[in-house]
Design a protein around this motif. Sequence first.
Motif, mmCIF file in Angstrom:
data_model
loop_
_atom_site.group_PDB
_atom_site.id
_atom_site.type_symbol
_atom_site.label_atom_id
_atom_site.label_comp_id
_atom_site.label_asym_id
_atom_site.label_seq_id
_atom_site.Cartn_x
_atom_site.Cartn_y
_atom_site.Cartn_z
ATOM 1 N N SER A 31 0.874 -1.085 -0.081
ATOM 2 C CA SER A 31 -0.079 -0.159 -0.020
ATOM 3 C C SER A 31 0.705 1.258 -0.068
ATOM 4 O O SER A 31 0.609 2.153 -0.824
ATOM 5 C CB SER A 31 -0.941 -0.101 1.139
ATOM 6 O OG SER A 31 -0.325 -0.120 2.374
ATOM 7 N N VAL A 32 1.987 1.213 0.629
ATOM 8 C CA VAL A 32 2.712 2.504 0.560
ATOM 9 C C VAL A 32 3.527 2.488 -0.707
ATOM 10 O O VAL A 32 3.603 3.602 -1.173
ATOM 11 C CB VAL A 32 3.911 2.445 1.914
ATOM 12 C CG1 VAL A 32 4.961 3.540 1.669
ATOM 13 C CG2 VAL A 32 3.357 2.243 3.088
ATOM 14 N N GLN A 34 2.052 1.901 -3.451
ATOM 15 C CA GLN A 34 1.026 2.220 -4.270
ATOM 16 C C GLN A 34 0.741 3.807 -4.108
ATOM 17 O O GLN A 34 0.727 4.523 -5.200
ATOM 18 C CB GLN A 34 -0.316 1.557 -4.346
ATOM 19 C CG GLN A 34 -0.448 0.361 -5.187
ATOM 20 C CD GLN A 34 -1.361 -0.969 -4.660
ATOM 21 O OE1 GLN A 34 -2.112 -0.577 -3.619
ATOM 22 N NE2 GLN A 34 -1.484 -1.593 -5.231
ATOM 23 N N GLU A 35 0.776 4.044 -2.797
ATOM 24 C CA GLU A 35 0.289 5.515 -2.503
ATOM 25 C C GLU A 35 1.639 6.481 -2.709
ATOM 26 O O GLU A 35 1.322 7.754 -3.352
ATOM 27 C CB GLU A 35 0.190 5.639 -0.948
ATOM 28 C CG GLU A 35 -1.087 5.106 -0.419
ATOM 29 C CD GLU A 35 -1.030 4.724 1.101
ATOM 30 O OE1 GLU A 35 -1.716 4.112 1.272
ATOM 31 O OE2 GLU A 35 -0.343 5.561 1.748
ATOM 32 N N SER A 36 2.904 5.986 -2.661
ATOM 33 C CA SER A 36 4.004 6.876 -3.023
ATOM 34 C C SER A 36 4.677 6.739 -4.568
ATOM 35 O O SER A 36 5.264 7.589 -5.004
ATOM 36 C CB SER A 36 5.156 6.516 -2.027
ATOM 37 O OG SER A 36 5.506 5.103 -2.405
ATOM 38 N N HIS A 217 6.171 4.902 5.265
ATOM 39 C CA HIS A 217 5.865 6.377 4.667
ATOM 40 C C HIS A 217 6.798 7.390 4.852
ATOM 41 O O HIS A 217 7.185 8.090 4.113
ATOM 42 C CB HIS A 217 4.453 7.053 5.473
ATOM 43 C CG HIS A 217 3.251 6.270 5.068
ATOM 44 N ND1 HIS A 217 2.878 6.563 3.489
ATOM 45 C CD2 HIS A 217 2.226 5.441 5.060
ATOM 46 C CE1 HIS A 217 1.894 6.084 3.110
ATOM 47 N NE2 HIS A 217 1.511 5.497 4.188
#
Length: 224
Positions: A31-32, A34-36, A217
């Motif tokens: 998920s990190v 994908q977000e970053s 993050h």
Amino acid sequence: MLKTPLIIVNLKTYEKGFGNLGLALCKDMESVAQESGVCIAAAVNTVDIFAYSQATNIPIMAQHIDPINFGAHTGHSLPEAVLNAGAVGTLINHAERQIDEEKISATISRSRDSNLTTILCTADIDKTISGAKLGPDMIAIEPPELIGGDISVSTANPEIISETVSKVSEISNNIKILCGAGVKTRDDVSKAFELGVDGILLASGVVLSDNPRKILHELVLGIV
Ligand code: G3P
């Protein structure tokens, strides 16, 4: 596929780094990532490669393979089997899984045969220079005395990073440079990137954290 800038989390054999807990960690990485938009890969126990590569879309790597061919080699990790299980590459000669130069060379060559990306870990500049001549895809410089500690290689020994970057570029422009040991904060990451690395190889800062997602993050924010 591994892309730079890159963060590789080595799950080693930590209690939270295998089976279901290791998978949950890989999901946090996913998920990190994908977000970053930063490539975050996991180097995992051989027995977890298949499950993790099926259940996540991050690049999964082996922590070690053996440079053997098909045949009678009980108990070894066959490069083709690791690829078939879903790994995209392998660490070679990690400080905790060292092999001699002849085996390093054979492992790089067998990885090439099997389309596995090679990340050769080195402990010092001499080993980096001899290792670069063997043509790995990436070199990860990790001073062993800083592994698992609280002071990062980019703070304690920035010279070893800049020297790695410059010596390797004299040998080949195609080898990406990672560094690791003691990396735990955004600042540790940004200092390393300022010194010219393409990525970070780390373990305890993420795997032993109570909030790995928060740490991840912060780490991706250090990429400059
Ligand atoms: O493979 C990564 C490594 O050896 C560094 O470990 O715990 O210092 O991030 P750590």
